[in-house]
Design a protein around this motif. Sequence first.
Motif, PDB file in Angstrom:
ATOM      1  N   GLY A   1       0.918  -1.014   0.188  1.00 28.22           N
ATOM      2  CA  GLY A   1       0.023   0.030   0.026  1.00 28.22           C
ATOM      3  C   GLY A   1       0.606   1.428  -0.121  1.00 28.22           C
ATOM      4  N   LEU A   2       2.190   1.375  -0.246  1.00 31.57           N
ATOM      5  CA  LEU A   2       2.936   2.345  -0.460  1.00 31.57           C
ATOM      6  C   LEU A   2       3.112   2.945  -1.719  1.00 31.57           C
ATOM      7  N   GLU A   3       3.159   4.128  -1.914  1.00 33.96           N
ATOM      8  CA  GLU A   3       3.178   5.048  -2.975  1.00 33.96           C
ATOM      9  C   GLU A   3       4.690   4.841  -3.528  1.00 33.96           C
ATOM     10  N   VAL A   4       5.083   4.421  -4.763  1.00 38.60           N
ATOM     11  CA  VAL A   4       6.489   4.168  -5.263  1.00 38.60           C
ATOM     12  C   VAL A   4       6.580   5.142  -6.601  1.00 38.60           C
ATOM     13  N   ARG A   5       7.674   5.816  -6.908  1.00 38.85           N
ATOM     14  CA  ARG A   5       7.916   6.217  -8.098  1.00 38.85           C
ATOM     15  C   ARG A   5       9.250   5.326  -8.684  1.00 38.85           C
ATOM     16  N   PHE A   6       9.230   4.905 -10.075  1.00 36.83           N
ATOM     17  CA  PHE A   6      10.516   4.646 -10.498  1.00 36.83           C
ATOM     18  C   PHE A   6      10.878   5.440 -11.745  1.00 36.83           C
ATOM     19  N   TYR A   7      12.180   5.966 -11.680  1.00 33.71           N
ATOM     20  CA  TYR A   7      12.683   6.736 -12.615  1.00 33.71           C
ATOM     21  C   TYR A   7      14.206   6.571 -12.976  1.00 33.71           C
ATOM     22  N   ARG A   8      14.349   6.329 -14.428  1.00 37.28           N
ATOM     23  CA  ARG A   8      15.916   6.319 -14.750  1.00 37.28           C
ATOM     24  C   ARG A   8      16.282   7.833 -14.575  1.00 37.28           C
ATOM     25  N   VAL A   9      17.583   8.016 -13.907  1.00 39.00           N
ATOM     26  CA  VAL A   9      17.845   9.179 -13.359  1.00 39.00           C
ATOM     27  C   VAL A   9      17.847  10.147 -14.837  1.00 39.00           C
ATOM     28  N   SER A  10      18.456  10.003 -15.861  1.00 42.48           N
ATOM     29  CA  SER A  10      18.665  10.881 -17.058  1.00 42.48           C
ATOM     30  C   SER A  10      17.192  11.136 -17.413  1.00 42.48           C
ATOM     31  N   ASP A  11      16.075  10.461 -17.118  1.00 44.24           N
ATOM     32  CA  ASP A  11      14.724  10.830 -17.717  1.00 44.24           C
ATOM     33  C   ASP A  11      14.262  11.512 -16.512  1.00 44.24           C
ATOM     34  N   LEU A  12      14.390  11.550 -15.346  1.00 49.02           N
ATOM     35  CA  LEU A  12      14.123  12.363 -14.255  1.00 49.02           C
ATOM     36  C   LEU A  12      14.480  13.962 -14.595  1.00 49.02           C
ATOM     37  N   ALA A  13      16.095  13.613 -14.880  1.00 51.42           N
ATOM     38  CA  ALA A  13      16.450  15.155 -15.137  1.00 51.42           C
ATOM     39  C   ALA A  13      16.076  15.954 -16.036  1.00 51.42           C
ATOM     40  N   GLU A  14      15.848  15.151 -17.139  1.00 55.50           N
ATOM     41  CA  GLU A  14      15.184  15.790 -18.640  1.00 55.50           C
ATOM     42  C   GLU A  14      13.660  16.222 -18.204  1.00 55.50           C
ATOM     43  N   SER A  15      12.863  15.480 -17.463  1.00 57.51           N
ATOM     44  CA  SER A  15      11.826  15.872 -17.029  1.00 57.51           C
ATOM     45  C   SER A  15      11.802  17.333 -16.157  1.00 57.51           C
ATOM     46  N   LEU A  16      12.604  17.375 -15.335  1.00 63.32           N
ATOM     47  CA  LEU A  16      12.900  18.423 -14.691  1.00 63.32           C
ATOM     48  C   LEU A  16      13.395  19.686 -15.473  1.00 63.32           C
ATOM     49  N   GLU A  17      14.130  19.543 -16.425  1.00 66.05           N
ATOM     50  CA  GLU A  17      14.646  20.647 -16.931  1.00 66.05           C
ATOM     51  C   GLU A  17      13.260  21.171 -18.171  1.00 66.05           C
TER      52      GLU A  17
END
Length: 241
Positions: A121-137
Amino acid sequence: MTSNLKSICKTLRLAYVNEIYEDIPFENPTQFLDELFQKELQFREEAKSERLIKKAKFTQKKSLSSFQWNEQIHFPAHIDSEELCKIDFIGRRENLILTGAPGTGKTHLATGIGYEACKRGLEVRFYRVSDLAESLEKAWRDSKLAQFRGRFKSVDLIILDEMGYVPFNKEGAELLFQLISDWYEQKSLIITSNLEFSQWNRVFSDSRLTAALVDRVIHHAHILNFTGDSFRVTNALSRQR
């Protein structure tokens, strides 16, 4: 089931009673209701787990039960595989760092823990770090950075996969640092990396930012080192023999 009873179930938000009540054996009223509502709860929990797994956006389906522990995975003295699989570290907002060469099982273990967390019942998020950086930018360019960071408010565990495979530009590195700083002692992180901490300068370029990031990440962290050959390479070679 009559339309009136269906309507009552809908009002009471009993999503599965209509589907399962005929399959419950009747011995006495108490036994029947007990089994009926136990099944309702079971199906609710399973449906919730599936929703959480879908929201986590894992790149592959992996379980802890299929993970192969071996002597080439080196644990710190204070924890072992049995304790790790209890995933109690998430509730304590501690981090898990998995370092080692590609193909040694880091992503499998991280994903397996993520799946187990969703089942609980826990909330989880999975990211490839490069994809997360692109999304942040992108969020920063679109003036939606605060909105993007707000997505993690109710998240318990964030898995950052493949730290070190792709270096960041200055903006991406700073934005990622800000996000991880937001999560410091508020969320649990699992980070997989093929680099030792001393080599993270290759990714972030700024030595002061790198030092500050590592300091936050390793505080309250369990660090596992994966050694040995890649499973994928070993399996490919064995098929050729």
